[in-house]
Design a protein around this motif. Sequence first.
Motif, PDB file in Angstrom:
ATOM      1  N   PHE A  42      -1.748   5.091   1.870  1.00  0.00           N
ATOM      2  CA  PHE A  42      -2.151   3.776   1.434  1.00  0.00           C
ATOM      3  C   PHE A  42      -2.719   3.111   2.607  1.00  0.00           C
ATOM      4  O   PHE A  42      -3.763   2.544   2.778  1.00  0.00           O
ATOM      5  N   LEU A  43      -1.837   3.230   3.853  1.00  0.00           N
ATOM      6  CA  LEU A  43      -2.219   2.431   5.123  1.00  0.00           C
ATOM      7  C   LEU A  43      -3.679   3.046   5.673  1.00  0.00           C
ATOM      8  O   LEU A  43      -4.458   2.303   6.314  1.00  0.00           O
ATOM      9  N   ARG A  75     -12.427   1.425   4.894  1.00  0.00           N
ATOM     10  CA  ARG A  75     -12.302  -0.048   3.969  1.00  0.00           C
ATOM     11  C   ARG A  75     -13.660  -0.787   3.895  1.00  0.00           C
ATOM     12  O   ARG A  75     -13.947  -1.330   2.558  1.00  0.00           O
ATOM     13  N   ARG A  76     -14.390  -0.706   4.858  1.00  0.00           N
ATOM     14  CA  ARG A  76     -15.608  -1.409   4.652  1.00  0.00           C
ATOM     15  C   ARG A  76     -16.672  -0.871   3.602  1.00  0.00           C
ATOM     16  O   ARG A  76     -17.304  -1.524   2.996  1.00  0.00           O
ATOM     17  N   ASP A  88      12.389  10.167   0.105  1.00  0.00           N
ATOM     18  CA  ASP A  88      12.080   9.562   1.383  1.00  0.00           C
ATOM     19  C   ASP A  88      10.823  10.033   2.115  1.00  0.00           C
ATOM     20  O   ASP A  88      10.066   9.214   2.591  1.00  0.00           O
ATOM     21  N   LYS A  89      10.557  11.267   1.897  1.00  0.00           N
ATOM     22  CA  LYS A  89       9.390  12.000   2.630  1.00  0.00           C
ATOM     23  C   LYS A  89       8.008  11.740   1.428  1.00  0.00           C
ATOM     24  O   LYS A  89       7.053  11.432   2.259  1.00  0.00           O
ATOM     25  N   LEU A  90       8.264  11.689   0.179  1.00  0.00           N
ATOM     26  CA  LEU A  90       7.214  11.323  -0.742  1.00  0.00           C
ATOM     27  C   LEU A  90       6.797   9.890  -0.287  1.00  0.00           C
ATOM     28  O   LEU A  90       5.677   9.476  -0.140  1.00  0.00           O
ATOM     29  N   LEU A  91       7.765   9.239  -0.233  1.00  0.00           N
ATOM     30  CA  LEU A  91       7.538   7.598   0.256  1.00  0.00           C
ATOM     31  C   LEU A  91       6.773   7.322   1.490  1.00  0.00           C
ATOM     32  O   LEU A  91       6.017   6.593   1.468  1.00  0.00           O
ATOM     33  N   LYS A  92       7.203   8.278   2.418  1.00  0.00           N
ATOM     34  CA  LYS A  92       6.578   8.135   3.777  1.00  0.00           C
ATOM     35  C   LYS A  92       5.268   8.553   3.661  1.00  0.00           C
ATOM     36  O   LYS A  92       4.013   8.097   4.047  1.00  0.00           O
ATOM     37  N   GLU A 136      -0.738  -8.059   2.007  1.00  0.00           N
ATOM     38  CA  GLU A 136      -0.397  -6.800   2.484  1.00  0.00           C
ATOM     39  C   GLU A 136       0.949  -6.348   2.388  1.00  0.00           C
ATOM     40  O   GLU A 136       1.584  -5.295   1.945  1.00  0.00           O
ATOM     41  N   GLU A 137       1.722  -7.272   2.929  1.00  0.00           N
ATOM     42  CA  GLU A 137       3.286  -7.058   3.069  1.00  0.00           C
ATOM     43  C   GLU A 137       3.792  -6.874   1.752  1.00  0.00           C
ATOM     44  O   GLU A 137       4.413  -5.983   1.391  1.00  0.00           O
TER      45      GLU A 137
END
Lengths: 205, 205
Positions: free
Chosen positions: A98-99, A108-109, A88-92, A183-184
């Motif tokens: 990523f975000l 991003r630009r 779960d922590k790895l996922l978070k 994105e989703e």
Amino acid sequence: MNTKEKILDEALTLFSEKGYANVFVGDIADRVGIKAPSLYKHYKNKKAIFDAIIDEMNRRFTEQAKALQINGTDAEADAEIYRNLSEDKLLKLGRELFLYYLHDDYTRRFRKMLTIEQFHDKELAKVYSRLYVDDPLSYQGMLLGLMVSAGVLKTDNVDIMTLHFYAPIYYLLTICDREPEREEQSLKMLDEHIRQFDRLYGRES
Amino acid sequence: MNTKEKILDEALTLFSEKGYANVFVGDIADRVGIKAPSLYKHYKNKKAIFDAIIDEMNRRFTEQAKALQINGTDAEADAEIYRNLSEDKLLKLGRELFLYYLHDDYTRRFRKMLTIEQFHDKELAKVYSRLYVDDPLSYQGMLLGLMVSAGVLKTDNVDIMTLHFYAPIYYLLTICDREPEREEQSLKMLDEHIRQFDRLYGRES
DNA sequence: GTCTATAAGAAGATAGAC
DNA sequence: GTCTATCTTCTTATAGAC
């Protein structure tokens, strides 16, 4: 933000959407709220604006790399963290990273601009490869290496394990840069990717 | 190759290196061996050349997709092939596919052009995603799915397995497009990637 | 279909007033 | 530092002869 900085900011926005050649000095000036000739009081010419963006990015990334090294060298403390890293922590962690890369405006630009301009000359190609190939692979390779040392992950080839972790993330990022409406879907795949990665290299083997 | 085709060919070469906006009609004409005004006897304007390139690519890929479907639907025969697929054969297959995409002149130039132009409008973004995201994932997903059915590979999530197979290949391809001198290094990583993929999802689990 | 000549306009950059 | 006016160059595209 003063005028000189605002020029860089607006230029980066335009370059990242249309590419250098499709952006006119007048377009940048418009967005800054001045006339084109005024812009030449701040930068020698159009190319100088582009170069200043690259320089600024180099400055930021060098700074960031230094900060990461400070944390990264404290291997003992880090290993302790990774030893206790649940799925779960790895996922978070993966999702946050990523975000950040996806939504941080400057990052991003700049990434999109470099994507457009990467074939323009050898120097830009090198910058792209350093930022999106060599640096991430070596940094994440170090982190994953710590997790291998800590016994959380298992492999006899950390480099390929790192490729297996990072390439899908990079790939999903390019999808979102191109079509933000995906994105989703991409975040869903990101979660499944990390979960599966954890299963393949981690606890169950 | 007649003049009209030669124009498309030379334009694609230039577009893939410099991007649409940095290529002048005169540049294309030069390489074809005619003067710029003569070019307008073959195409209405510069944009029409670009559009013709996109159309030609659509034609080729639709053709290819049809050919693949004919083979793809014969699932029984394919399953038999994949059942007997050794690691070495998988390696050879992956390497051949990679080298084809990397070295095939038309494919490579078109991919680079689209990389540069992908943010220019929504339509091009869609073309890019179809060619380098949706089509490969669905086609390779089908093949890997057959291998799962044949018991050669094991997973409960074929989509993510396909992402794990394809994303590193895509990633290595973008590296070679940008810096051809990294081809040897990339091919080495490709081999290791496929070998590791085979170990993670295949026989040993 | 290819050429030369040229129109039409766009874009980068400078001059000089304020 | 910002403006208006302007220069210069480059680029697309057309006209019309061969």
